[in-house]
Design an enzyme around this catalytic site. Structure first.
Site, PDB file in Angstrom:
ATOM      1  N   TYR A  51      50.315  31.459  25.138  1.00  0.00           N
ATOM      2  CA  TYR A  51      50.894  31.028  26.423  1.00  0.00           C
ATOM      3  C   TYR A  51      51.187  29.521  26.393  1.00  0.00           C
ATOM      4  O   TYR A  51      51.811  28.996  27.309  1.00  0.00           O
ATOM      5  CB  TYR A  51      49.957  31.332  27.601  1.00  0.00           C
ATOM      6  CG  TYR A  51      49.694  32.802  27.878  1.00  0.00           C
ATOM      7  CD1 TYR A  51      50.355  33.810  27.184  1.00  0.00           C
ATOM      8  CD2 TYR A  51      48.782  33.187  28.858  1.00  0.00           C
ATOM      9  CE1 TYR A  51      50.097  35.147  27.447  1.00  0.00           C
ATOM     10  CE2 TYR A  51      48.526  34.522  29.135  1.00  0.00           C
ATOM     11  CZ  TYR A  51      49.183  35.492  28.415  1.00  0.00           C
ATOM     12  OH  TYR A  51      48.913  36.820  28.687  1.00  0.00           O
ATOM     13  N   LEU A 192      51.074  44.226  39.084  1.00  0.00           N
ATOM     14  CA  LEU A 192      52.004  44.418  40.213  1.00  0.00           C
ATOM     15  C   LEU A 192      53.395  44.778  39.700  1.00  0.00           C
ATOM     16  O   LEU A 192      54.391  44.614  40.408  1.00  0.00           O
ATOM     17  CB  LEU A 192      52.060  43.139  41.066  1.00  0.00           C
ATOM     18  CG  LEU A 192      50.753  42.796  41.789  1.00  0.00           C
ATOM     19  CD1 LEU A 192      50.845  41.431  42.458  1.00  0.00           C
ATOM     20  CD2 LEU A 192      50.399  43.867  42.814  1.00  0.00           C
ATOM     21  N   ASN A 244      46.277  38.256  47.361  1.00  0.00           N
ATOM     22  CA  ASN A 244      45.784  39.045  46.223  1.00  0.00           C
ATOM     23  C   ASN A 244      44.258  39.016  46.152  1.00  0.00           C
ATOM     24  O   ASN A 244      43.625  40.039  45.864  1.00  0.00           O
ATOM     25  CB  ASN A 244      46.413  38.540  44.924  1.00  0.00           C
ATOM     26  CG  ASN A 244      47.922  38.750  44.903  1.00  0.00           C
ATOM     27  OD1 ASN A 244      48.466  39.518  45.699  1.00  0.00           O
ATOM     28  ND2 ASN A 244      48.610  38.067  44.009  1.00  0.00           N
TER      29      ASN A 244
HETATM   30  N1  LIG Z   1      47.985  40.989  27.122  1.00  0.00           N
HETATM   31  C1  LIG Z   1      49.276  41.006  27.309  1.00  0.00           C
HETATM   32  O1  LIG Z   1      50.055  41.348  26.405  1.00  0.00           O
HETATM   33  C2  LIG Z   1      49.832  40.587  28.637  1.00  0.00           C
HETATM   34  C3  LIG Z   1      51.186  40.793  28.916  1.00  0.00           C
HETATM   35  C4  LIG Z   1      51.659  40.413  30.164  1.00  0.00           C
HETATM   36  C5  LIG Z   1      50.800  39.860  31.102  1.00  0.00           C
HETATM   37  N2  LIG Z   1      49.480  39.657  30.800  1.00  0.00           N
HETATM   38  C6  LIG Z   1      48.539  39.096  31.804  1.00  0.00           C
HETATM   39  O2  LIG Z   1      48.772  39.728  33.053  1.00  0.00           O
HETATM   40  C7  LIG Z   1      49.010  38.724  34.048  1.00  0.00           C
HETATM   41  C8  LIG Z   1      49.910  39.256  35.122  1.00  0.00           C
HETATM   42  O3  LIG Z   1      51.161  39.660  34.572  1.00  0.00           O
HETATM   43  P1  LIG Z   1      52.557  39.266  35.234  1.00  0.00           P
HETATM   44  O4  LIG Z   1      52.457  37.982  35.882  1.00  0.00           O
HETATM   45  O5  LIG Z   1      53.595  39.308  34.220  1.00  0.00           O
HETATM   46  O6  LIG Z   1      52.818  40.469  36.205  1.00  0.00           O
HETATM   47  P2  LIG Z   1      52.300  40.815  37.689  1.00  0.00           P
HETATM   48  O7  LIG Z   1      51.098  40.041  38.075  1.00  0.00           O
HETATM   49  O8  LIG Z   1      52.308  42.282  37.725  1.00  0.00           O
HETATM   50  O9  LIG Z   1      53.537  40.364  38.567  1.00  0.00           O
HETATM   51  C9  LIG Z   1      53.817  39.044  38.888  1.00  0.00           C
HETATM   52  C10 LIG Z   1      54.953  39.104  39.912  1.00  0.00           C
HETATM   53  O10 LIG Z   1      54.433  39.669  41.125  1.00  0.00           O
HETATM   54  C11 LIG Z   1      54.767  38.832  42.218  1.00  0.00           C
HETATM   55  N3  LIG Z   1      53.626  38.861  43.151  1.00  0.00           N
HETATM   56  C12 LIG Z   1      52.373  38.381  42.960  1.00  0.00           C
HETATM   57  N4  LIG Z   1      51.617  38.582  44.043  1.00  0.00           N
HETATM   58  C13 LIG Z   1      52.403  39.216  44.955  1.00  0.00           C
HETATM   59  C14 LIG Z   1      52.195  39.712  46.253  1.00  0.00           C
HETATM   60  N5  LIG Z   1      51.002  39.581  46.858  1.00  0.00           N
HETATM   61  N6  LIG Z   1      53.231  40.318  46.902  1.00  0.00           N
HETATM   62  C15 LIG Z   1      54.433  40.462  46.295  1.00  0.00           C
HETATM   63  N7  LIG Z   1      54.688  40.020  45.053  1.00  0.00           N
HETATM   64  C16 LIG Z   1      53.687  39.409  44.385  1.00  0.00           C
HETATM   65  C17 LIG Z   1      54.980  37.451  41.633  1.00  0.00           C
HETATM   66  O11 LIG Z   1      55.903  36.729  42.378  1.00  0.00           O
HETATM   67  P3  LIG Z   1      55.475  35.399  43.233  1.00  0.00           P
HETATM   68  O12 LIG Z   1      55.247  34.296  42.241  1.00  0.00           O
HETATM   69  O13 LIG Z   1      56.657  35.198  44.105  1.00  0.00           O
HETATM   70  O14 LIG Z   1      54.241  35.744  43.997  1.00  0.00           O
HETATM   71  C18 LIG Z   1      55.547  37.780  40.259  1.00  0.00           C
HETATM   72  O15 LIG Z   1      56.948  37.985  40.353  1.00  0.00           O
HETATM   73  C19 LIG Z   1      49.581  37.562  33.253  1.00  0.00           C
HETATM   74  O16 LIG Z   1      49.543  36.326  33.913  1.00  0.00           O
HETATM   75  C20 LIG Z   1      48.707  37.597  32.020  1.00  0.00           C
HETATM   76  O17 LIG Z   1      47.467  36.981  32.288  1.00  0.00           O
HETATM   77  C21 LIG Z   1      49.000  40.020  29.578  1.00  0.00           C
END
Ligand SMILES: NC(=O)c1ccc[n+]([C@@H]2O[C@H](COP(=O)([O-])OP(=O)(O)OC[C@H]3O[C@@H](n4cnc5c(N)ncnc54)[C@H](OP(=O)(O)O)[C@@H]3O)[C@@H](O)[C@H]2O)c1
Length: 289
Positions: A51, A192, A244
């Protein structure tokens, strides 16, 4: 402040059920938003060497500790190694480099981020990091059941977690059932749906949200935690950040949990057998962005 429940891992240690993920966040975004998250009550942070923001995560954490907001013991900090770090001869040095970038004496959890390269022989270096007190728990990310079993065949320390894509359209019941004997705790990435708004419009989710007086995003997170899955939704929006965390106060009924578990599944996802190009190109982790 919201009390964050914990799950117990197969090594007897506990892991907070909800945290803050910093994937695709620049170091400047981490400096602003991670501190907001800690001030709000988040205690679990999920980063990775790939990252390119470990230095910023470490700065924020050490500042929050120095300011008396939190103690190191109250925090649960995870990082991950990309496959270039797996060869046994390389792995110990790269674990030290992650600790150095973070400016921390130990990690709560360290994962092999992607199931490619020399993960089988590298696992011993992960175990040595536990024995040396540099890492408290070790685990995997994106490993399918067969690849988890390859690690189990050589392990003296069983992986404590597997971090994979999990949300109501990818409930991953299949791998979780197959590996139930291991006691591995599952962490869900894209909890999400990575911003896919249609997930939040699923009728079972909307109905539970209306009944509980919660937002659809809160219902999704509450369902995941009720399923025993650790989540770390990412957001740069302070309102979402608070929302959240407050999802932990949303109590779903058994019927609502069952209805969300019955949502039609997207085509089953696991990472491909061959390493994708992005896995092969992230190689100079000393270059923080
Ligand atoms: N191990 C792996 O290969 C891997 C891969 C991907 C991710 N990850 C981990 O998983 C974490 C989360 O993944 P991600 O950020 O890609 O996906 P996510 O958390 O599923 O989705 C993030 C999205 O959701 C929105 N969001 C967040 N809270 C919200 C709410 N209360 N209401 C409506 N929309 C909301 C955010 O927009 P806003 O900013 O507008 O709130 C953003 O667009 C990463 O940060 C990382 O730590 C790991």
């Amino acid at each position: 402040m919201t009390t964050i429940p914990s799950f117990t891992m197969n090594n007897g240690r506990t892991i907070p059920a909800l945290g803050y993920g910093v994937f695709q966040m620049t170091s400047d975004e981490v400096r602003t938003h991670l501190r907001q998250a800690i001030d709000l009550g988040y205690r679990h942070i999920d980063t990775a060497n790939a990252y390119f923001n470990e230095v910023a995560v470490g700065e924020v954490v050490r500042e929050a500790i120095a300011d008396g907001v939190v103690t190191r013991e109250e925090l649960f900090i995870t990082s991950k190694l990309f496959p270039q770090s797996y060869p046994y001869a390389q792995c110990g040095a790269d674990i030290d480099a992650t600790l150095e970038r973070l400016g921390l004496d130990y990690l709560d959890l360290l994962l092999f981020h992607q199931p490619y390269g020399e993960y089988v022989s590298g696992w011993r270096a992960m175990e040595e990091a536990v024995e040396a007190g540099k890492v408290r728990s070790i685990g995997l990310s994106n490993f399918n059941a067969a690849k988890v079993r390859q690690i189990l065949d050589v392990a003296t320390i069983t992986p404590a977690v597997n971090q994979i894509l999990i949300n109501p359209r990818q409930n991953q019941h299949e791998i979780r059932t197959k590996l139930a004997d291991t006691g591995i705790v599952y962490e869900g990435w894209y909890p999400l749906g990575h911003g896919d708004k249609t997930l939040l419009e699923e009728p079972a989710i909307v109905a539970a949200a209306e009944r509980a007086g919660a937002s659809p995003a809160q219902v999704v997170l509450a369902w995941e935690v009720a399923e025993g899955v650790v989540v770390f939704p990412k957001t740069l929006n302070p309102t979402h950040m608070a929302e959240n965390l407050a999802a932990l106060n949303v109590a779903l009924t058994d019927e609502e949990i069952a209805a969300i578990s019955a949502i039609e599944q997207a085509p089953y996802y696991e990472v491909p057998d061959e390493a994708p190009a992005f896995v092969l190109t992230h190689n100079d982790y000393s270059q923080q962005r």
